[in-house]
Design a protein around this motif. Structure first.
Motif, PDB file in Angstrom:
ATOM      1  N   HIS A 178     -16.986  31.323  51.272  1.00  0.00           N
ATOM      2  CA  HIS A 178     -16.144  30.762  50.211  1.00  0.00           C
ATOM      3  C   HIS A 178     -14.966  31.680  49.871  1.00  0.00           C
ATOM      4  CE1 HIS A 178     -19.058  33.394  48.155  1.00  0.00           C
ATOM      5  NE2 HIS A 178     -18.118  33.552  47.212  1.00  0.00           N
ATOM      6  N   LEU A 179     -14.947  32.887  50.428  1.00  0.00           N
ATOM      7  CA  LEU A 179     -13.820  33.805  50.237  1.00  0.00           C
ATOM      8  C   LEU A 179     -12.900  33.824  51.454  1.00  0.00           C
ATOM      9  CD1 LEU A 179     -15.759  36.793  48.610  1.00  0.00           C
ATOM     10  CD2 LEU A 179     -14.451  34.979  47.453  1.00  0.00           C
ATOM     11  N   GLY A 180     -13.187  32.958  52.436  1.00  0.00           N
ATOM     12  CA  GLY A 180     -12.346  32.874  53.623  1.00  0.00           C
ATOM     13  C   GLY A 180     -12.710  33.888  54.701  1.00  0.00           C
ATOM     14  N   THR A 200     -20.340  19.041  48.800  1.00  0.00           N
ATOM     15  CA  THR A 200     -19.857  19.154  47.428  1.00  0.00           C
ATOM     16  C   THR A 200     -19.653  17.801  46.736  1.00  0.00           C
ATOM     17  OG1 THR A 200     -17.542  19.191  48.157  1.00  0.00           O
ATOM     18  CG2 THR A 200     -18.686  21.318  47.951  1.00  0.00           C
ATOM     19  N   ASP A 241     -14.898  19.929  52.570  1.00  0.00           N
ATOM     20  CA  ASP A 241     -15.366  21.176  51.936  1.00  0.00           C
ATOM     21  C   ASP A 241     -14.667  22.394  52.543  1.00  0.00           C
ATOM     22  OD1 ASP A 241     -17.031  19.708  50.342  1.00  0.00           O
ATOM     23  OD2 ASP A 241     -18.850  20.100  51.516  1.00  0.00           O
ATOM     24  N   THR A 242     -13.525  22.687  51.991  1.00  0.00           N
ATOM     25  CA  THR A 242     -12.802  23.895  52.388  1.00  0.00           C
ATOM     26  C   THR A 242     -13.410  25.094  51.653  1.00  0.00           C
ATOM     27  OG1 THR A 242     -11.195  23.655  50.590  1.00  0.00           O
ATOM     28  CG2 THR A 242     -10.686  22.556  52.686  1.00  0.00           C
ATOM     29  N   PRO A 243     -13.051  26.296  52.073  1.00  0.00           N
ATOM     30  CA  PRO A 243     -13.578  27.483  51.369  1.00  0.00           C
ATOM     31  C   PRO A 243     -13.264  27.466  49.879  1.00  0.00           C
ATOM     32  CG  PRO A 243     -12.646  28.147  53.461  1.00  0.00           C
ATOM     33  CD  PRO A 243     -12.332  26.696  53.294  1.00  0.00           C
ATOM     34  N   GLU A 244     -12.098  27.012  49.497  1.00  0.00           N
ATOM     35  CA  GLU A 244     -11.737  26.965  48.088  1.00  0.00           C
ATOM     36  C   GLU A 244     -12.591  25.955  47.324  1.00  0.00           C
ATOM     37  OE1 GLU A 244      -9.689  28.182  44.727  1.00  0.00           O
ATOM     38  OE2 GLU A 244      -9.646  29.018  46.755  1.00  0.00           O
ATOM     39  N   VAL A 245     -12.805  24.770  47.923  1.00  0.00           N
ATOM     40  CA  VAL A 245     -13.629  23.744  47.274  1.00  0.00           C
ATOM     41  C   VAL A 245     -15.073  24.240  47.121  1.00  0.00           C
ATOM     42  CG1 VAL A 245     -14.587  21.427  47.536  1.00  0.00           C
ATOM     43  CG2 VAL A 245     -12.187  21.847  48.092  1.00  0.00           C
ATOM     44  N   LYS A 247     -16.079  27.317  46.931  1.00  0.00           N
ATOM     45  CA  LYS A 247     -16.115  28.393  45.941  1.00  0.00           C
ATOM     46  C   LYS A 247     -16.242  27.832  44.535  1.00  0.00           C
ATOM     47  CE  LYS A 247     -13.364  32.236  44.154  1.00  0.00           C
ATOM     48  NZ  LYS A 247     -12.067  32.987  44.284  1.00  0.00           N
ATOM     49  N   ASN A 248     -15.439  26.830  44.190  1.00  0.00           N
ATOM     50  CA  ASN A 248     -15.480  26.234  42.864  1.00  0.00           C
ATOM     51  C   ASN A 248     -16.808  25.504  42.615  1.00  0.00           C
ATOM     52  OD1 ASN A 248     -12.849  27.159  42.354  1.00  0.00           O
ATOM     53  ND2 ASN A 248     -11.931  25.273  43.174  1.00  0.00           N
TER      54      ASN A 248
END
Length: 336
Positions: A178-180, A200, A241-245, A247-248
């Motif tokens: 989730h931090l890339g 998600t 579900d990208t890393p940013e999505v 993470k949140n």
């Protein structure tokens, strides 16, 4: 006291003293031989309780005849003894000079019962018996627990070998956290892991399972007798579900969560490694869809091997926590 005893005590004893042979009841004289003693001698004999080395005894309470060849009864105490000549010529004449005698020092006659008892071993006291019993029980208890421990350890080893043959999470994988950051299996070695596959946009099941995971993590970490455990969420919806999505999303459940996603190929490979099924459903007018997937939590040990799974939603959280702790302790017993 019989009439005969009185007669002897009052009439015969003051003048003469002799050797008597009595029957078992103490009545009747079968033989009589006397020697004369002076008044002083008689007083001394009457005053003190004396057992002669001859064949009779005189006490101050009674006139008793002692049976037997030697005339010494074991029930009497020998205070003194009279030594006299047993020569037949001297004894045949009552007028012969008085026999030489002497009073010896007090000696005790050994009681045969006492001698018998002294040779026997002393009885063991109750305290010592209890100590012996407790010692035996303790030894057997130690042996029992050692056998039980070894048997339990053998069973744990056997189960671990059987479980390790299950090809779940054995192969390597590569995903994005989730931090890339790129993550592989090697990054999580040495830690206990609790993995869950979801997405998600899941309406109900995934949020419920992640909340359950967060509670499990808190309960396990609260127990300092077992190591901490790391929760991992792996997305089966790489398209959305990208890393940013991710993470949140995981931030809503627990701060320790690590979220993993990747390309379609990377996610497909990871799902295959853990034998997780997933398939995207039909899209609606808003291009929204549901992903059908296996609902399961996997427990992985620090060696990166599969240990257990919790797939039924009906399993209570305390039961899962208990199972995790048990597996952790068994692993420690085998590997330290």
């Amino acid at each position: 006291m019989s009439l005969l005893s009185r007669f002897c005590w009052r009439k015969i004893l003051p003048k003469t003293l002799g050797i008597f042979n009595m029957n078992a009841n103490g009545c009747g004289i079968s033989a009589f031989h006397c020697q004369n003693f002076s008044t002083m001698d008689r007083k001394n004999l009457i005053k003190k309780e004396i057992i002669f080395q001859g064949r009779f005894c005189i006490t101050k309470n009674d006139f008793n005849i002692v049976l037997g060849t030697h005339g010494i009864n074991s029930h009497f105490t020998k205070i003194g003894s009279l030594h006299y000549s047993t020569d037949s010529k001297e004894n045949s004449n009552p007028k012969v000079k008085k026999p030489d005698y002497e009073i010896t020092k007090k000696k005790e006659i050994n009681d045969p019962k006492q001698e018998t008892n002294s040779s026997e071993p002393e009885p063991v006291s109750m305290t010592k018996r209890i100590q012996i019993v407790v010692g035996i029980v303790a030894i057997w208890g130690v042996i029992y627990f050692i056998i039980k421990y070894l048997k339990s350890k053998e069973e744990i080893t056997k189960r671990e070998e059987q479980v390790s043959q299950i090809d779940i999470g054995a192969k390597d994988y590569e995903l994005i956290d989730h931090l890339g950051q790129k993550r592989t299996k090697a990054d999580f070695m040495g830690q206990w892991l609790l993995l869950y596959f979801g997405f998600t946009h899941c309406p109900d099941i995934c949020p419920e399972e992640l909340e359950k995971m967060a509670e499990i993590i808190d309960l396990v970490d609260k127990d300092k007798s077992v190591p901490d455990i790391l929760p991992i969420f792996i997305s089966v919806d790489p398209e959305r579900d990208t890393p940013e999505v991710v993470k949140n999303y995981i931030a809503e459940f627990h701060k320790k969560f690590v979220g993993l996603t990747g390309t379609k190929e990377q996610v497909k490979q990871a799902a295959k490694t853990f034998r997780v099924y997933f398939s995207a459903g039909p899209r609606d007018e808003d291009n929204d869809y549901i992903v059908d997937h296996t609902i399961v939590m996997y427990l992985m040990n620090p060696a990166g091997n599969f240990v257990d799974y919790y797939g039924s939603r009906g399993v209570a959280t305390p039961d899962i926590v208990s199972g995790i702790k048990k597996n952790m302790k068994n692993y420690k017993r085998l590997h330290g």
